[in-house]
Structures are given as C-alpha cells and as structure tokens.
Design a protein around this motif. Structure first.
Motif: not given
Length: 334
Positions: A32-42, A80-87
């Motif tokens: 499962x990919x991990x979102x970086x800063x400014x990204x979201x996991x869908x 369902x998850x997010x990097x910093x700035x997008x939580x």
C-alpha cells in the motif's frame, strides 16, 4: 479531528508484466503506497479506464518520472490517510486525477488534484470524471478558448473525451460537431447532446463542416487523431480559428500549408496532461471547482457510462476499449 482508518500493508493492483495486448494486465500484490507531504491516500472504490492506459499497456506511453508504474489516471473513493498538510481531508469522498497508480485498491494523489464527490453522486461515475474533464477543459476551453456562441469540431464523438466535450459544450452554450465511425455511433452522440454528428467513414467531414456552418467554418478543433487529419482540420477552421492536438492515434507527423495559417490567422497548438506539474493540475482543479463543479453537484454533469468491470478483470475492460465499441467511459470497480 481526522478520522482514523486501519489499513493493510499490501493491496491488489494491476501490473503490466510485459507490454502487449489486454492479457498483459494481471492482478498482483503490491505494498500500500504511503502519502508524502501534501498527498492523500485514497481507498479506491472505482478507477476510470482511458486511452493512455492502453498506450502504457502497449509500451508506448511510459509513466513520467516519479509516477507509479501501475496504470490508471483517475479514481474515486475515500481518503483514509494523508501526508503532512493534508490530514484535514481524511474521511472525505473524492475523485482525483493521477499520474498513475489508479488500478489498485489504494492510490496516492496530490491533495490539490482531488475534487469532492457530492452527496448522492455515484462513485463509479465520479471516477469517470477527472481525466476527461481536466483534458477537455484545459484544451477546448483554455487553449482553444471556446466561448458561448462558438462552433467547435471534436473527433471521437463517442469516446470519453468526445462525450465529455459534448456535455461541457451543452452547459456553456457552444455548438458542437463530432465525428464518429458509424451511423449508430452518430445517433448515440446526438442523443447524448451533440448538435451535429458526421460519419467519417461515409462522409467527407470537411465538406460536412462547411455545409453545417454555411461555409464559415468552426472556431476550434479538438483533435486526437493527428496525421493527415491535421491539414483537413485546418480546412474546417474559420478565420482566427484554433486547432488543438491532444493525441496522435492516426500518426505523429503531418504536413501543413503555411500560407493558409498566415492568411486565415490560424493557431495550431497542443498539449499533454499526464506529465504536467502538480502545481498546474491543482490550478486546473481550482478552476474546475469555481466554474464547473456546481453542475456536478446539481446532477447536470455526469459522464457517459459504458460498462463496469471488477478490478481483477482489467484485461476484459481493455479488450472492450480495444474493440472500439464502447460509448463513453469504461470503469473498474473495486
């Protein structure tokens, strides 16, 4: 406070072992990919199938640097998850434009490339919006700056691009002429909202455009064919007309008569979307939110839906697209 979700470490995704036909697509297990800063996991509910996915499968359109090698340029689902700035977005239902990675149970997207799915809007339909909406908006309404009262020519009238162009032209007061490969498809395009539909196999579309426009020509052409279509398209343009190329399915080279460009003051341009920066795509998303998204919320902008396939049946979905019998969008459902 953002909602917390429990996620597995692995997911099913569709890989391309060796470039080739639809059979090249096969389910496999990926992290499962991990979102970086400014990204979201869908958590993906559905993913749209597009022509660039087919080209990638064939080995003709590799993903841009840094993008996932998993095909799929658009999804809809729940963050369902997010990097910093997008939580703050966790828990929202969205559709998103991707540079790759959509054919999977989970996908990462830049937060700026996500658009909220209105309550009651089907997620499979939402997944069929981003790629064609971003493409048609940026090319027909920005690069070709089609405006109310214009007449435009769009090839591939029953494709995802063509059907989206028809709907947007209907909403913004633009008369649209499309080309299709059969009388049946012409009828489908007109039923969907095209003002005129030309069977390019039995009719000369240049002459038909001249007839429809009383010899004046169209203000813009959106072309995905290329090759020998380009000079013919230019013959369809009115003075100060704009030609935008977005694909070269019929050939990457052409020949132009430059004096025609000069005397009619024509503009010939083109673009690709996948490799554009996150900043650019986020600006487009902002513009779509301001100018188009209210139509989505009102139920006035829905994609033409062809067939749905389970994610594991991606090969069958591509076989349908290869056959060219589809009308509108093919979608994978997770």
């Amino acid at each position: 406070m953002a909602e917390e979700y429990s996620m597995p470490g692995e997911m099913m995704a569709i890989g391309i072992a060796t470039p080739g036909g639809p059979e090249a697509l096969a389910p496999e297990t990926r992290p499962v990919p991990v979102p970086a800063a400014g990204e979201v996991l869908i958590k993906v509910a559905a993913a749209g199938v597009n022509r660039p996915d087919v080209l990638q499968r064939q080995g003709k359109y590799p993903p841009p640097p840094g993008a996932s090698d998993i095909p799929g340029l658009e999804v809809a689902g729940t963050i369902v998850a997010a990097g910093s700035g997008a939580d703050a977005l966790i828990g929202q239902k969205v559709c998103a434009l991707l540079a790759g990675g959509g054919y999977a149970e989970y996908a990462v997207a830049p937060a700026g490339q996500c658009l909220p799915v209105p309550d009651g809007y089907d997620l499979a339909e939402a997944a069929a919006l981003p790629e064609t909406l971003f493409t048609v908006w940026t090319n027909l309404f920005e690069r070709a700056y089609a405006v109310e009262g214009d007449t435009v020519l769009v090839h591939g009238g029953t494709s995802g691009i063509g059907t989206m162009a028809i709907r947007l032209c209907n909403l913004f007061g633009v008369t649209i002429i499309v080309t299709c490969g059969s009388d049946e498809k012409c009828a489908q395009a007109k039923e969907w909202g095209a003002d005129h539909a030309i069977n390019y196999r039995t009719q000369d579309y240049v002459e038909e455009v001249k007839r429809i426009t009383d010899g004046q020509g169209v203000q813009a052409v959106l072309d995905m064919v290329g090759g020998d279509y380009v000079p013919r398209n230019l013959n369809c343009l009115a003075e100060d007309g704009r030609h935008v190329s977005i694909a070269v399915l019929g050939g990457a080279k052409t020949s132009l008569f430059i004096p025609q460009l000069m005397t009619k003051r024509l503009t010939v341009t083109g673009s690709t979307l996948r490799a554009r920066s996150t900043g650019f795509k986020s600006l487009v998303a902002d513009e779509l939110m301001r100018t188009v998204w209210s139509f989505v919320g009102e139920g006035k902008l829905r994609p033409a839906m062809d067939q749905k396939f389970a994610l594991a049946e991606a090969a069958k979905a591509h076989a349908r697209m290869d056959a060219g019998e589809h009308f509108g969008k093919i979608v994978l459902v997770v």
